[in-house]
Design a protein around this motif. Structure first.
Motif, mmCIF file in Angstrom:
data_model
loop_
_atom_site.group_PDB
_atom_site.id
_atom_site.type_symbol
_atom_site.label_atom_id
_atom_site.label_comp_id
_atom_site.label_asym_id
_atom_site.label_seq_id
_atom_site.Cartn_x
_atom_site.Cartn_y
_atom_site.Cartn_z
ATOM 1 N N LEU A 1 5.165 7.378 0.909
ATOM 2 C CA LEU A 1 5.612 7.353 2.295
ATOM 3 C C LEU A 1 7.126 7.463 2.424
ATOM 4 C CD1 LEU A 1 3.444 4.656 4.104
ATOM 5 C CD2 LEU A 1 3.679 7.050 4.737
ATOM 6 N N ASP A 2 7.828 7.122 1.347
ATOM 7 C CA ASP A 2 9.283 7.027 1.430
ATOM 8 C C ASP A 2 9.928 8.272 2.038
ATOM 9 O OD1 ASP A 2 9.012 4.579 0.352
ATOM 10 O OD2 ASP A 2 9.691 5.119 -1.668
ATOM 11 N N GLY A 3 9.563 9.441 1.512
ATOM 12 C CA GLY A 3 10.176 10.674 1.998
ATOM 13 C C GLY A 3 9.856 10.939 3.452
ATOM 14 N N VAL A 4 8.605 10.693 3.815
ATOM 15 C CA VAL A 4 8.172 10.961 5.188
ATOM 16 C C VAL A 4 8.941 10.079 6.174
ATOM 17 C CG1 VAL A 4 6.200 10.933 6.742
ATOM 18 C CG2 VAL A 4 5.888 11.573 4.338
ATOM 19 N N ILE A 5 9.005 8.807 5.863
ATOM 20 C CA ILE A 5 9.690 7.892 6.773
ATOM 21 C C ILE A 5 11.184 8.235 6.835
ATOM 22 C CG2 ILE A 5 10.144 5.469 7.335
ATOM 23 C CD1 ILE A 5 7.257 5.750 7.320
ATOM 24 N N ASP A 6 11.742 8.566 5.684
ATOM 25 C CA ASP A 6 13.164 8.916 5.665
ATOM 26 C C ASP A 6 13.448 10.096 6.596
ATOM 27 O OD1 ASP A 6 13.853 6.891 4.055
ATOM 28 O OD2 ASP A 6 13.956 8.063 2.199
ATOM 29 N N GLN B 1 1.723 2.413 14.076
ATOM 30 C CA GLN B 1 1.076 2.682 12.793
ATOM 31 C C GLN B 1 1.332 1.555 11.800
ATOM 32 O OE1 GLN B 1 -0.870 5.397 12.539
ATOM 33 N NE2 GLN B 1 -0.322 5.897 14.643
ATOM 34 N N GLY B 2 2.016 0.526 12.249
ATOM 35 C CA GLY B 2 2.235 -0.612 11.367
ATOM 36 C C GLY B 2 3.504 -0.524 10.547
ATOM 37 N N GLY C 1 0.792 -1.219 0.000
ATOM 38 C CA GLY C 1 0.000 0.000 0.000
ATOM 39 C C GLY C 1 0.823 1.265 0.000
ATOM 40 N N ASN C 2 2.007 1.210 -0.574
ATOM 41 C CA ASN C 2 2.845 2.404 -0.658
ATOM 42 C C ASN C 2 2.961 2.804 -2.128
ATOM 43 O OD1 ASN C 2 4.585 4.497 0.013
ATOM 44 N ND2 ASN C 2 6.396 3.185 -0.070
ATOM 45 N N PHE D 1 6.409 -2.400 6.220
ATOM 46 C CA PHE D 1 5.096 -2.524 6.859
ATOM 47 C C PHE D 1 5.116 -3.774 7.707
ATOM 48 C CE2 PHE D 1 4.019 0.167 3.280
ATOM 49 C CZ PHE D 1 3.218 1.118 3.890
ATOM 50 N N ASN D 2 4.541 -3.685 8.857
ATOM 51 C CA ASN D 2 4.607 -4.814 9.765
ATOM 52 C C ASN D 2 3.391 -5.711 9.641
ATOM 53 O OD1 ASN D 2 6.204 -6.120 11.547
ATOM 54 N ND2 ASN D 2 5.164 -5.303 13.341
#
Length: 500
Positions: free
Chosen positions: A450-455, A483-484, A444-445, A499-500
């Motif tokens: 999400l990549d930039g945010v998580i980075d 948040q998984g 679901g990415n 993702f978990n």
RNA sequence: GGUGUCGUGGUCGAGCGGUAAGGCGCAGCUCUGCAAAAGCUGUUACACUGGUUCAAUUCCAGUCGGCACCUCCA
């Protein structure tokens, strides 16, 4: 290339597969009857044949894959005397029969798409081939293997059996079959107990009916597959598939129809997939123990602890051979989910490994390791050629996972395996997971939003840790986990996430 | 009753003449600020009884048990 072996139900043994026309394969699979939602048992068959279709293509065959939609003629009861399933459902829901057909056909396609199955090359419908079916019935009548009673045409099984063994597919003698059948009722118009309808006279109120030489009516269930397979694949074709439950009646009758019409046995290889079970009992519509795919994906079912992704289910099915029963349970699904995650993350790590700068140095090569990798990979095709043994391919893949993870973690130096071996490893994982097994990323990415945010969060956590501000770093990690999203401190000092 | 099929460790499941893949679970260790992830190590399995064979989990026969089909279902 080693030879592909297929277990042929007709001979009850594995046979080397040789197509009728070199380089081409014609395959017919009995599709769904679209008067209700497909349940998971149905899906298993279509997923199994999807893998088979994909593998045949991988072997270089041009495959014509025909899977029908049954949208007429399928009766409620046995003995050819019940209601038509579509008419009944249509009356019940105050709809046109074709509205029922349309709704469930679309639903079926949606589910097949979620399971990432490739569409067949031809998907014919029974209602679209009424004239072909009538033609075939006419031929069978002309050849003397059928008779007409008051607008209904029956296949004469006992006459046919005098010339050809009717029960050949399931290894039954006619006498044994007759014993297992209930006696004819006084009002029965059939001559023999085993006789089945090729064409059925319609009552006036019947919603789906067509003109025929025998009056208004509709086709029997079995004739559609005979008519459509011969139309698109020829009177004789390579592979005919379907669920095991179809062998005794539906496929047996198909063989009889083709013999009676064209004097040939339609398929050279019959393949039957085994049933999906729940608590050891067959999943079926009538037993009411079926899971709908939607219930599985939402977790909305009394037997499900939670939701499962389509790819988890697909992977779960790959872990068992298609001719074995597969028992459905939460434990098994959760084990599959974890296994798939491990395999998929190894695949992603492998994809990210840059091999371009590697120059082989014979002094650093670990021959045993290199050989082992090559042997495990050679085992992929070997296992698939042995009647599509997906479970053994996965076992070999899982043996390669520690190698991949060790390369990533630095426990195995890049130089200890030949560049060519690593390139093959990348290729084989990609081809098998994506092209043959038909698995895909479902995290679901999409688009990597999400990549930039998580980075960014990883950066902040890294800074906090460098000042030994573990309260902050743990907060980031723990909250993301809630948040998984799991952060992983890799051996080489980098931080990755999943993702978990 | 007939036709098949299956019975593998805690669990799920491959294999099928030369003493048994893999997943999940569990335990220990390594790494880590702590975890997680990963790596390494371990984890007392072939229903029973005969037979064939140098050798059987694998072949044959029988017993017990499960399941499926023989009636709509993939």
């Amino acid at each position: 290339m080693a030879e592909l072996k297929i277990f042929n139900s007709l001979t009850r043994q594995k046979e080397i597969f040789t197509p009728l026309t070199p380089g081409y394969v014609g395959m017919y699979v009995c599709g769904p009857t679209v008067y209700s939602d497909v349940h998971l048992g149905n899906c298993r068959t279509f997923i199994s044949f999807d893998i088979i279709y994909r593998y045949l293509k991988y072997l270089g065959y041009k495959v014509r894959y025909v899977r029908n939609i049954t949208d007429a003629g399928h009766l409620e009861g046995d003995r050819d005397e019940g209601d038509d399933k579509f008419s009944k459902k249509a009356r019940l829901e105050q709809l046109e029969p074709m509205e029922i057909v349309q709704r469930y056909t679309l639903g079926f396609h949606k589910v097949m798409e979620l399971f990432n199955t490739l569409p067949p090359t031809i998907e014919p419908t029974a209602t679209g081939h009424i004239s072909e079916q009538i033609e075939m019935v006419k031929h069978i009548l002309a050849n003397g293997y059928a008779y007409v009673v008051d607008g209904t045409v029956y296949f004469d099984v006992e006459k046919y059996n005098k010339e050809k063994p009717y029960g050949i597919l399931t290894n039954r003698k006619l006498e044994d079959l007759l014993e297992g059948t209930r006696a004819l009722g006084g009002q029965d118009e059939k001559r023999g107990r085993l006789d089945f309808a090729l064409w059925i006279k319609a009552k006036p109120e019947h919603l789906m009916q067509w003109p025929s030489p025998w009056g208004m009516g509709f086709p029997g269930w079995h004739i559609e597959c005979s008519a459509m397979s011969s139309k698109y694949l020829g009177k004789v074709f390579d592979i005919h598939g379907g669920g095991m439950d179809l062998a005794a009646t539906h496929h047996t009758n198909e063989i009889a129809q083709s013999q009676a019409c064209y004097h040939v046995s339609p398929a050279r290889y019959w393949m039957h997939t085994n049933m999906l079970t729940v608590n050891g009992a067959r999943m079926s519509k009538s037993a009411g123990n079926g899971f709908l795919p939607g219930e599985l994906f939402t977790g909305n079912h009394k037997l499900l602890e939670r939701a499962y992704l389509p790819m988890t289910v697909r992977f779960f099915m790959l872990q068992t051979h298609y001719r074995s029963t597969l028992d459905f349970s939460n434990e098994a699904l959760q084990a599959a989910e974890k296994g798939l995650k491990r395999l998929w993350e190894a695949y992603e790590a492998l994809e990210k490994t840059d091999l371009s700068s590697i120059v082989d140095n014979e002094d650093t090569i670990d021959e045993a390791l290199d050989n082992n990798c090559r042997e495990l990979m050679a085992g992929f095709d070997e296992a698939m050629n042995d009647d599509f043994n997906t479970a053994r391919v996965l076992a070999n893949m899982f043996e390669l996972v520690p190698v991949i993870n060790s390369i990533k973690g630095g426990q195995i130096a890049l130089g200890s395996i030949r560049k060519g071996t690593l390139e093959l490893l990348q290729k084989q994982f990609r081809v098998y997971l994506l092209d043959i097994f038909g698995l895909k990323d479902e995290r679901g990415n999409e688009g990597g939003v999400l990549d930039g945010v998580i980075d960014l969060l990883i950066q902040i956590r890294r800074e906090a840790r460098s000042r030994k501000d573990f309260a902050t770093s743990d907060k980031i990690r723990n909250e993301l986990l809630r948040q998984g999203i799991a952060l992983k401190d890799e051996k080489n000092g980098s931080i990755t996430w999943s993702f978990n």
